[in-house]
Design a protein around this motif. Structure first.
Motif, mmCIF file in Angstrom:
data_model
loop_
_atom_site.group_PDB
_atom_site.id
_atom_site.type_symbol
_atom_site.label_atom_id
_atom_site.label_comp_id
_atom_site.label_asym_id
_atom_site.label_seq_id
_atom_site.Cartn_x
_atom_site.Cartn_y
_atom_site.Cartn_z
ATOM 1 N N LYS A 118 0.836 -1.213 0.000
ATOM 2 C CA LYS A 118 0.000 0.000 0.000
ATOM 3 C C LYS A 118 0.868 1.260 0.000
ATOM 4 C CE LYS A 118 -4.236 1.274 -0.209
ATOM 5 N NZ LYS A 118 -4.941 1.100 -1.463
ATOM 6 N N VAL A 119 1.951 1.260 0.777
ATOM 7 C CA VAL A 119 2.832 2.425 0.854
ATOM 8 C C VAL A 119 3.642 2.583 -0.437
ATOM 9 C CG1 VAL A 119 4.828 3.408 2.061
ATOM 10 C CG2 VAL A 119 2.989 2.338 3.362
ATOM 11 N N THR A 120 4.153 1.487 -0.971
ATOM 12 C CA THR A 120 5.029 1.547 -2.143
ATOM 13 C C THR A 120 4.267 1.809 -3.433
ATOM 14 O OG1 THR A 120 6.522 -0.007 -1.063
ATOM 15 C CG2 THR A 120 6.820 0.313 -3.421
ATOM 16 N N PHE A 121 3.117 1.146 -3.625
ATOM 17 C CA PHE A 121 2.400 1.239 -4.898
ATOM 18 C C PHE A 121 1.071 1.984 -4.819
ATOM 19 C CE2 PHE A 121 4.827 -2.804 -5.111
ATOM 20 C CZ PHE A 121 5.758 -2.398 -6.068
ATOM 21 N N GLY A 122 0.465 2.071 -3.633
ATOM 22 C CA GLY A 122 -0.832 2.736 -3.505
ATOM 23 C C GLY A 122 -1.912 1.940 -4.202
ATOM 24 N N ASP A 123 -2.858 2.645 -4.822
ATOM 25 C CA ASP A 123 -3.909 1.981 -5.591
ATOM 26 C C ASP A 123 -3.337 1.614 -6.945
ATOM 27 O OD1 ASP A 123 -5.829 2.330 -3.576
ATOM 28 O OD2 ASP A 123 -6.281 4.354 -4.280
ATOM 29 N N MET A 124 -3.657 0.395 -7.414
ATOM 30 C CA MET A 124 -3.144 -0.068 -8.698
ATOM 31 C C MET A 124 -4.289 -0.376 -9.646
ATOM 32 S SD MET A 124 0.068 -2.388 -7.544
ATOM 33 C CE MET A 124 -0.836 -3.136 -6.216
ATOM 34 N N ILE A 125 -4.087 -0.006 -10.896
ATOM 35 C CA ILE A 125 -5.080 -0.194 -11.947
ATOM 36 C C ILE A 125 -4.468 -1.062 -13.037
ATOM 37 C CG2 ILE A 125 -6.525 0.995 -13.660
ATOM 38 C CD1 ILE A 125 -7.279 1.648 -10.770
ATOM 39 N N SER A 163 -0.735 4.593 -8.165
ATOM 40 C CA SER A 163 -1.040 5.946 -7.713
ATOM 41 C C SER A 163 0.122 6.551 -6.929
ATOM 42 C CB SER A 163 -2.312 5.947 -6.860
ATOM 43 O OG SER A 163 -2.125 5.198 -5.671
ATOM 44 N N THR A 164 0.835 5.757 -6.151
ATOM 45 C CA THR A 164 1.958 6.277 -5.367
ATOM 46 C C THR A 164 3.153 6.602 -6.257
ATOM 47 O OG1 THR A 164 1.258 5.023 -3.437
ATOM 48 C CG2 THR A 164 3.527 5.796 -3.449
ATOM 49 N N GLN A 165 3.485 5.718 -7.191
ATOM 50 C CA GLN A 165 4.615 5.952 -8.082
ATOM 51 C C GLN A 165 4.291 7.016 -9.128
ATOM 52 O OE1 GLN A 165 7.643 4.628 -7.505
ATOM 53 N NE2 GLN A 165 6.675 3.747 -5.699
ATOM 54 N N GLY A 166 3.012 7.215 -9.402
ATOM 55 C CA GLY A 166 2.604 8.231 -10.358
ATOM 56 C C GLY A 166 2.927 7.866 -11.795
ATOM 57 N N GLU A 167 3.090 6.567 -12.051
ATOM 58 C CA GLU A 167 3.396 6.118 -13.407
ATOM 59 C C GLU A 167 3.029 4.655 -13.554
ATOM 60 O OE1 GLU A 167 7.592 6.625 -13.970
ATOM 61 O OE2 GLU A 167 8.115 5.213 -12.417
ATOM 62 N N GLN A 168 3.245 4.165 -14.748
ATOM 63 C CA GLN A 168 2.998 2.765 -15.049
ATOM 64 C C GLN A 168 4.180 1.925 -14.587
ATOM 65 O OE1 GLN A 168 1.244 1.823 -18.962
ATOM 66 N NE2 GLN A 168 3.148 0.702 -19.307
ATOM 67 N N ILE A 169 3.904 0.774 -13.986
ATOM 68 C CA ILE A 169 4.971 -0.140 -13.579
ATOM 69 C C ILE A 169 4.740 -1.479 -14.267
ATOM 70 C CG2 ILE A 169 5.378 0.951 -11.345
ATOM 71 C CD1 ILE A 169 3.767 -1.342 -10.066
ATOM 72 N N GLU A 170 5.820 -2.209 -14.477
ATOM 73 C CA GLU A 170 5.732 -3.549 -15.038
ATOM 74 C C GLU A 170 5.853 -4.561 -13.910
ATOM 75 O OE1 GLU A 170 8.699 -4.044 -18.089
ATOM 76 O OE2 GLU A 170 7.371 -3.173 -19.579
ATOM 77 N N VAL A 171 4.961 -5.539 -13.904
ATOM 78 C CA VAL A 171 4.969 -6.584 -12.887
ATOM 79 C C VAL A 171 5.084 -7.930 -13.595
ATOM 80 C CG1 VAL A 171 3.691 -7.661 -11.000
ATOM 81 C CG2 VAL A 171 3.559 -5.189 -11.338
#
Length: 129
Positions: A12-19, A51-59
């Motif tokens: 939750k702290v590192t990534f926040g809400d994820m879409i 939402s926390t990183q403010g960008e797209q991440i690859e998982v």
């Protein structure tokens, strides 16, 4: 410090809400001698908005997890994510650090994973046909 097993983030702290944004690619074994044949699947890489990183991440998700059939822009969560770092030579005597996020699974918020048992009520004998 030794991070061989990766960094276990507070999701939750590192990534926040994820879409969910969709699948980026499938990663397959590299075999230069058999490039014309189907190579074994190693993993699938998905794009998520954080939402926390403010960008797209690859998982990256392992190959044994079924391909995700999640709607675009659906809220998702990661199961047991790990952050890893690797160095990539840039050719001029320096290296770039590449951060990767790996997870056991990506699931829609409020839905169960395929491995979790469904707790359905057992029908009584009178309801059976």
């Amino acid at each position: 410090m030794n991070f061989r097993s990766g960094i276990k983030p507070d999701v939750k702290v590192t990534f926040g809400d994820m879409i969910f944004m969709g699948m980026a690619r499938e990663r397959r074994e590299y075999d230069p001698d058999k490039s014309f044949q189907e190579r074994p699947l190693q993993a699938r890489v998905y794009n998520l908005a954080s939402s926390t990183q403010g960008e797209q991440i690859e998982v990256t998700v392992p190959e044994y997890v079924d391909e995700k059939e999640i709607d675009f822009n659906a809220p998702v969560e990661l199961k047991n994510p790990t952050i890893r770092a690797r160095a990539q030579a840039s050719g001029n005597g320096f290296a770039n650090v590449i951060w990767t996020v790996e997870a056991e699974d990506i699931v829609e918020v409020g839905k169960k994973t395929s491995k979790e048992p469904m707790n359905e009520p057992v029908a009584s004998g009178a309801e059976k046909k």
